[in-house]
Scaffold this active site. Structure first.
Site, PDB file in Angstrom:
ATOM      1  CD1 TRP A 101      29.600  -4.377 -42.208  1.00  0.00           C
ATOM      2  CD2 TRP A 101      28.109  -5.470 -43.466  1.00  0.00           C
ATOM      3  NE1 TRP A 101      30.188  -5.537 -42.675  1.00  0.00           N
ATOM      4  CE2 TRP A 101      29.301  -6.218 -43.439  1.00  0.00           C
ATOM      5  CE3 TRP A 101      27.037  -5.958 -44.200  1.00  0.00           C
ATOM      6  CZ2 TRP A 101      29.442  -7.430 -44.130  1.00  0.00           C
ATOM      7  CZ3 TRP A 101      27.168  -7.158 -44.884  1.00  0.00           C
ATOM      8  CH2 TRP A 101      28.367  -7.881 -44.839  1.00  0.00           C
ATOM      9  CG  ASP A 168      24.224  -4.955 -38.191  1.00  0.00           C
ATOM     10  OD1 ASP A 168      24.535  -5.907 -37.448  1.00  0.00           O
ATOM     11  OD2 ASP A 168      24.572  -4.874 -39.383  1.00  0.00           O
ATOM     12  CE  LYS A 192      30.925 -11.107 -39.987  1.00  0.00           C
ATOM     13  NZ  LYS A 192      30.157  -9.900 -40.278  1.00  0.00           N
TER      14      LYS A 192
HETATM   15  C1  LIG Z   1      29.230  -9.509 -41.218  1.00  0.00           C
HETATM   16  C2  LIG Z   1      28.270  -8.407 -41.004  1.00  0.00           C
HETATM   17  C3  LIG Z   1      26.976  -8.450 -41.565  1.00  0.00           C
HETATM   18  C4  LIG Z   1      26.524  -9.572 -42.464  1.00  0.00           C
HETATM   19  O1  LIG Z   1      26.297 -10.750 -41.796  1.00  0.00           O
HETATM   20  P1  LIG Z   1      25.701 -12.016 -42.583  1.00  0.00           P
HETATM   21  O2  LIG Z   1      25.486 -13.030 -41.502  1.00  0.00           O
HETATM   22  O3  LIG Z   1      26.751 -12.477 -43.572  1.00  0.00           O
HETATM   23  O4  LIG Z   1      24.448 -11.579 -43.248  1.00  0.00           O
HETATM   24  C5  LIG Z   1      26.115  -7.413 -41.288  1.00  0.00           C
HETATM   25  N1  LIG Z   1      26.466  -6.384 -40.503  1.00  0.00           N
HETATM   26  C6  LIG Z   1      27.690  -6.302 -39.945  1.00  0.00           C
HETATM   27  C7  LIG Z   1      28.021  -5.136 -39.075  1.00  0.00           C
HETATM   28  C8  LIG Z   1      28.637  -7.312 -40.181  1.00  0.00           C
HETATM   29  O5  LIG Z   1      29.850  -7.229 -39.629  1.00  0.00           O
END
Ligand SMILES: *Cc1c(COP(=O)(O)O)cnc(C)c1O
Length: 255
Positions: A101, A168, A192
């Protein structure tokens, strides 16, 4: 029987929250409208968004000088919105490259300015925050708290410097206490760990608003969205309600 989902898509939701949402969909609090039909410009949705924000602020003990934005596009869109909004007059931004990521975040930032990778990790170990080669004149320093795809999570957070830390937190948002005051900006795709897909939460210190580059579209401009209470255009209204129901559920259980 409870289902434990380890899938990378949407989080599971508690059955009592689902039941409440079912009633909200049937009719939103005697309004004659389904929660799915509420106009984003109306008082009902303004209340839903304000309640969600209040519960989030209480859960993470957010200092007053931070704005909470309810945006769309997922963490993947933020990868580009970050440099568009935060680079300002700086010549470069610092990134920790620690897996899948963070590599995506770096690739999205490269078209907007010079990216300096200040620490590397690999599939087996993350770089110790005490050893990152952070500069003191970067626009910001970005890292990924949990590299989902690689299964690696930072267990210590870097110290605050004058360069804002940007994280993030998509993969571990609200799963542990975080010293939010050390961060300039935290972002997380909400599907998530919190709610239904469609919502991205951005928590940003107010002094970082207002440096967006010219031409940044208003829905992607943190300052414009903060001024408009995330309603520059239609937000993902139902996902905000799901987030609100979950945040209140989490608070009722002590966080
Ligand atoms: C799943 C994930 C993303 C991407 O998320 P989207 O909503 O699909 O853009 C980015 N960073 C991390 C750490 C993730 O686990």
């Amino acid at each position: 029987m409870p289902i434990l989902s380890f899938a990378s898509a949407a989080s599971t939701l508690p059955t009592d929250v689902l039941a409440t949402l079912g009633a909200d969909i049937a009719e939103w609090q005697g309004s004659g409208l389904s929660a799915l039909e509420l106009p984003f410009t109306g008082e009902a949705f303004a209340g839903i968004a304000a309640d969600a924000e209040r519960d989030l602020r209480l859960l993470i003990d957010l200092p007053d000088d931070y704005s909470v934005l309810f945006l769309q596009g997922g963490a993947s869109a933020q990868f580009a919105f970050l440099p568009m909004n935060l680079l300002g007059d700086a010549t470069h931004c610092d990134y920790v490259e620690s897996g899948h990521w963070s590599r995506r975040a770096i690739a999205s930032a490269v078209p907007y300015g010079e990216v300096r990778v200040v620490a590397f990790g690999d599939e087996r170990a993350l770089p110790d925050p005490a050893c990152w080669k952070r500069s003191d004149d970067a626009a910001y320093c970005h890292f990924t708290t949990n590299e989902t795809a690689n299964g690696l999570q930072f267990h210590t957070f870097p110290k605050a410097t004058q360069v804002p830390l940007v994280a993030d937190m998509t993969a571990d948002f609200l799963t542990r206490p975080v010293p939010v005051g050390r961060f300039g900006l935290i972002y997380a795709s909400a599907q998530k760990n919190l709610c239904a897909a469609g919502l991205t939460i951005v928590i940003v210190r107010e002094d970082l608003l207002g440096r967006a580059r010219r031409g940044t579209p208003a829905p992607f401009n943190y300052g414009r969205q903060a001024d408009a209470k995330s309603r520059v255009n239609t937000p993902p209204t139902f996902s905000v309600l799901v987030a609100g129901r979950m945040l209140s559920w989490l608070r009722a259980r002590g966080g």
